[in-house]
Design a protein around this motif. Structure first.
Motif, short mmCIF file in Angstrom:
data_model
loop_
_atom_site.label_atom_id
_atom_site.label_comp_id
_atom_site.label_asym_id
_atom_site.label_seq_id
_atom_site.Cartn_x
_atom_site.Cartn_y
_atom_site.Cartn_z
N LEU A 26 0.86 -1.15 0.03
CA LEU A 26 0.04 0.19 0.01
C LEU A 26 0.75 1.12 0.02
N ALA A 27 2.04 1.24 0.75
CA ALA A 27 2.67 2.29 0.94
C ALA A 27 3.43 2.62 -0.39
N ASP A 28 3.79 1.79 -1.38
CA ASP A 28 4.28 1.90 -2.65
C ASP A 28 3.31 2.47 -3.47
N ALA A 29 1.89 2.12 -3.40
CA ALA A 29 1.05 2.66 -4.06
C ALA A 29 0.50 4.13 -3.95
N VAL A 30 0.83 4.48 -2.74
CA VAL A 30 0.50 5.91 -2.50
C VAL A 30 1.75 6.84 -2.59
N PRO A 31 1.15 8.20 -3.32
CA PRO A 31 2.40 9.02 -3.51
C PRO A 31 3.27 9.26 -2.35
N LYS A 32 4.46 9.64 -2.58
CA LYS A 32 5.48 10.07 -1.57
C LYS A 32 5.06 11.11 -0.71
N ALA A 33 4.47 12.27 -1.47
CA ALA A 33 4.55 13.37 -0.85
C ALA A 33 2.77 13.97 -0.64
N VAL A 34 2.43 14.07 0.37
CA VAL A 34 1.01 14.58 0.46
C VAL A 34 1.10 16.02 1.11
N ILE A 35 0.44 16.96 0.54
CA ILE A 35 0.61 18.18 0.87
C ILE A 35 -0.90 18.68 1.47
N VAL A 36 -0.91 18.87 2.85
CA VAL A 36 -2.23 19.28 3.47
C VAL A 36 -2.07 20.71 3.86
N SER A 37 -3.07 21.52 3.20
CA SER A 37 -3.22 22.99 3.36
C SER A 37 -4.55 23.18 4.06
N PRO A 38 -4.47 23.67 5.43
CA PRO A 38 -5.93 23.62 6.10
C PRO A 38 -6.58 25.05 5.49
N LEU A 39 -7.80 25.05 5.44
CA LEU A 39 -8.58 26.13 4.66
C LEU A 39 -9.44 27.05 5.61
N ALA A 40 -9.88 26.21 6.71
CA ALA A 40 -10.49 26.95 7.58
C ALA A 40 -10.91 25.97 8.94
N SER A 41 -10.84 26.97 9.81
CA SER A 41 -11.46 25.81 11.21
C SER A 41 -12.19 26.91 11.95
N THR A 42 -13.39 26.66 12.21
CA THR A 42 -14.24 27.67 13.26
C THR A 42 -15.41 26.91 13.66
N ASN A 43 -15.87 27.44 14.62
CA ASN A 43 -17.03 26.70 15.44
C ASN A 43 -18.30 28.05 15.50
N ARG A 44 -18.25 28.63 14.56
CA ARG A 44 -19.07 29.77 14.18
C ARG A 44 -19.66 30.00 12.99
N THR A 45 -20.83 30.78 12.68
CA THR A 45 -21.15 30.82 11.27
C THR A 45 -20.53 32.39 10.87
N ALA A 46 -20.90 32.87 9.74
CA ALA A 46 -20.52 33.99 9.20
C ALA A 46 -20.88 35.12 10.12
N SER A 47 -22.17 34.96 10.59
CA SER A 47 -22.79 35.83 11.37
C SER A 47 -22.41 35.73 12.88
N GLY A 48 -21.56 34.86 13.11
CA GLY A 48 -21.12 34.72 14.50
C GLY A 48 -22.03 33.73 15.60
N GLN A 49 -22.75 32.89 14.87
CA GLN A 49 -23.50 32.00 15.59
C GLN A 49 -22.78 30.69 15.98
N PRO A 50 -23.21 30.08 16.87
CA PRO A 50 -22.13 28.74 17.12
C PRO A 50 -22.75 27.64 16.27
N ILE A 51 -22.04 26.61 15.87
CA ILE A 51 -22.32 25.82 14.84
C ILE A 51 -23.01 24.57 15.74
N THR A 52 -24.04 24.20 15.35
CA THR A 52 -24.65 23.13 16.25
C THR A 52 -25.30 22.21 14.95
N LEU A 53 -25.07 20.85 15.30
CA LEU A 53 -25.32 19.84 14.32
C LEU A 53 -26.71 19.27 14.64
N PRO A 54 -27.48 18.73 13.80
CA PRO A 54 -28.89 17.93 13.98
C PRO A 54 -28.68 16.93 14.90
N ALA A 55 -29.60 16.76 15.73
CA ALA A 55 -29.64 15.47 16.73
C ALA A 55 -30.02 14.28 16.14
#
Length: 148
Positions: A26-55
């Motif tokens: 499997l390691a031979d089949a996976v590319p040797k370089a993987v680049i991870v670029s974080p795009l966003a991380s938040t716990n709020r909406t654009a208007s500042g509301q907390p993000i809550t998931l459906p129950a």
């Protein structure tokens, strides 16, 4: 004939050897370089509301939106979390109640206003392309409610 403990040890050893060789394949089949670029991380909406998931059980729906230059979306709201990644273009989102304007361009990540009336407008000369992700209770087919 071997006892159950010896058989279990042989089976475990066989599994370890199989995993070792398959992980190297499997390691031979996976590319040797993987680049991870974080795009966003938040716990709020654009208007500042907390993000809550459906129950309960949740459906994740992914859509692609293309909004023509000059096009304006109708006033609407999302009762459940909606996220969008702007792949191209320029988008202005307006909170209908306050008039607050949020501007987005290619490469921006949007955590949309939760359960608040808003609308979007393509303010550029090229189409806006969005990758949209909705999280909603299982069984729902839409996360958009149009204002009557």
């Amino acid at each position: 004939m071997s006892n159950p403990d010896q058989r279990a040890r042989r089976l475990c050893l066989g599994l370890v050897i199989a995993c070792f060789f398959s992980s190297h394949a499997l390691a031979d089949a996976v590319p040797k370089a993987v680049i991870v670029s974080p795009l966003a991380s938040t716990n709020r909406t654009a208007s500042g509301q907390p993000i809550t998931l459906p129950a309960g059980r949740t459906t994740v729906a992914v859509s692609r939106y293309i909004i023509a230059p000059g096009a304006t979306l109708p006033v609407h709201k999302h009762p459940y979390p909606r996220y969008a990644y702007v792949q191209a273009g320029h988008l202005a989102v307006y909170a209908a109640d306050t008039g607050q304007r949020y501007d987005y361009k290619a490469g921006d990540f949007i955590v949309e206003i939760l359960d608040g009336w808003h609308y979007g407008e393509n303010t550029g000369a090229e189409p806006v392309e969005l990758l949209v992700i909705d999280q909603m209770p299982e069984g729902r087919t839409t996360n958009t409610v149009l204002k009557p």
